[in-house]
Design a protein around this motif. Structure first.
Motif, short mmCIF file in Angstrom:
data_model
loop_
_atom_site.label_atom_id
_atom_site.label_comp_id
_atom_site.label_asym_id
_atom_site.label_seq_id
_atom_site.Cartn_x
_atom_site.Cartn_y
_atom_site.Cartn_z
N ARG A 1 -72.59 15.31 -8.55
CA ARG A 1 -71.91 14.32 -7.72
C ARG A 1 -71.22 13.27 -8.58
O ARG A 1 -70.10 12.84 -8.28
CB ARG A 1 -72.91 13.66 -6.78
N CYS B 1 -68.04 14.69 -9.91
CA CYS B 1 -67.00 14.78 -8.88
C CYS B 1 -66.38 13.43 -8.56
O CYS B 1 -65.29 13.37 -7.97
CB CYS B 1 -67.58 15.41 -7.61
N GLU B 2 -67.06 12.36 -8.92
CA GLU B 2 -66.55 11.02 -8.63
C GLU B 2 -65.46 10.57 -9.59
O GLU B 2 -64.74 9.61 -9.32
CB GLU B 2 -67.70 10.00 -8.65
N ASN C 1 -68.12 18.08 -2.18
CA ASN C 1 -67.96 16.74 -2.74
C ASN C 1 -66.52 16.44 -3.14
O ASN C 1 -66.14 15.28 -3.23
CB ASN C 1 -68.87 16.57 -3.95
#
Length: 295
Positions: free
Chosen positions: A83, A86-87, A103
């Motif tokens: 995650r 993916c940010e 995501n």
């Protein structure tokens, strides 16, 4: 002109080796570089800030940088790492499982080879979720790829694995640790002793597979340089070269000479043969068993 991509390093290399390798990659003719740990989260020589530093170096050198997510997510910690990756909207992300796809929805991403994209409906769904490029599964032959190319969504790029030991499977068990009679949670980071994986022979002492932690690879090296003119005619956009501990930049240079017309593809195939660990194969591309060499 075909673009050349350097896939993520699939092995566990020392920290200094990794930094030196990517400094050389920055000066190479590759267009796209995939970064990140795809195989095992216990490999800790480089952390996310290190990967981002390398990504910045390569971007400054004019490369398109893609951050690759882990292919097999087994724990909450691994989910959290995925995650976080993916940010980071500064770089494209290659999704290697559908948790990453979720995501990344709407953000634009690369649909990696481990998503198993075999059909037009699957490709259409991924395009709606934001996929900009898809990587064909390793065992997909030229006929099936050609069929998808005719119907792929507008603006979508295609990528084919063209060089390297082929990732065939993932397992919850670490086979490199098992070879040393060690449990996975106390593997003692055995992978770092095998910069190109651990060869597994048949009873006839013939190289068959390569153990790379929880990943199983082919012992033979996929080499599709002979098919480059055909791929260009088909409309394939990107060829992926998987890094190995030696001669990776020489392999990149050979592929680059073919796409620029400086070398004929058959000549390049001969020149690359000594650089293929364990010998070469191209069976999957021609619809034959992957271990065969057809061209």
């Amino acid at each position: 002109m075909l673009k050349l991509a350097l896939g993520p390093v699939l092995y566990y290399w020392p920290r200094l080796t990794m930094f030196e390798f990517y400094q050389q990659v920055a000066e190479s003719p590759v267009d796209i570089v995939y970064l990140g740990e795809v195989v095992c989260s216990r490999r800790h020589e480089l952390r996310l800030p290190d990967w981002l530093d390398i990504a910045a170096l390569l971007r400054d050198a004019g490369k398109e940088v893609v951050l690759s997510t882990q292919a097999l997510i087994e724990s909450g910690a691994e989910l959290g790492t995925m995650r976080k990756l993916c940010e980071h909207r500064d770089f494209l992300v290659e999704a290697n499982d559908f948790g990453a796809v979720r995501n990344l929805e709407g953000a634009g991403f690369i649909a990696g080879p481990h998503l198993n994209i075999y059909s037009e409906p699957t490709l259409a769904v991924l395009a709606r979720q934001g996929a900009r490029r898809w990587v064909a599964p390793l065992e997909m032959d030229r006929t099936a790829i050609g069929t998808l190319l005719k119907t792929q969504p507008a603006g979508m790029e295609s990528e084919v694995f063209a060089w390297g030991r082929m990732p065939l499977a993932f397992s919850a068990r670490c086979m490199t640790a098992r070879n040393r009679n060690l449990p996975k949670d106390d593997c003692q980071f055995s992978c770092i002793d095998y910069p190109d994986g651990l060869i597994m022979d048949t009873r006839e002492q013939k190289a068959f597979l390569v153990l790379n932690g929880i990943q199983t690879q082919s012992a033979l090296c996929c080499n599709l340089v002979r098919a480059m003119p055909e791929m260009a005619d088909m409309g394939i956009d990107v060829l992926r070269i998987s890094p190995q501990s030696r001669d990776t930049l020489e392999v990149v240079a050979a592929f680059d000479k073919v796409r620029r017309g400086e070398w004929q593809a058959p000549h390049a195939a001969v020149m690359l043969e000594p650089l293929a660990p364990g010998g070469s194969c191209d069976g999957f591309w021609y619809g034959q068993p992957g271990m065969e060499r057809v061209a």
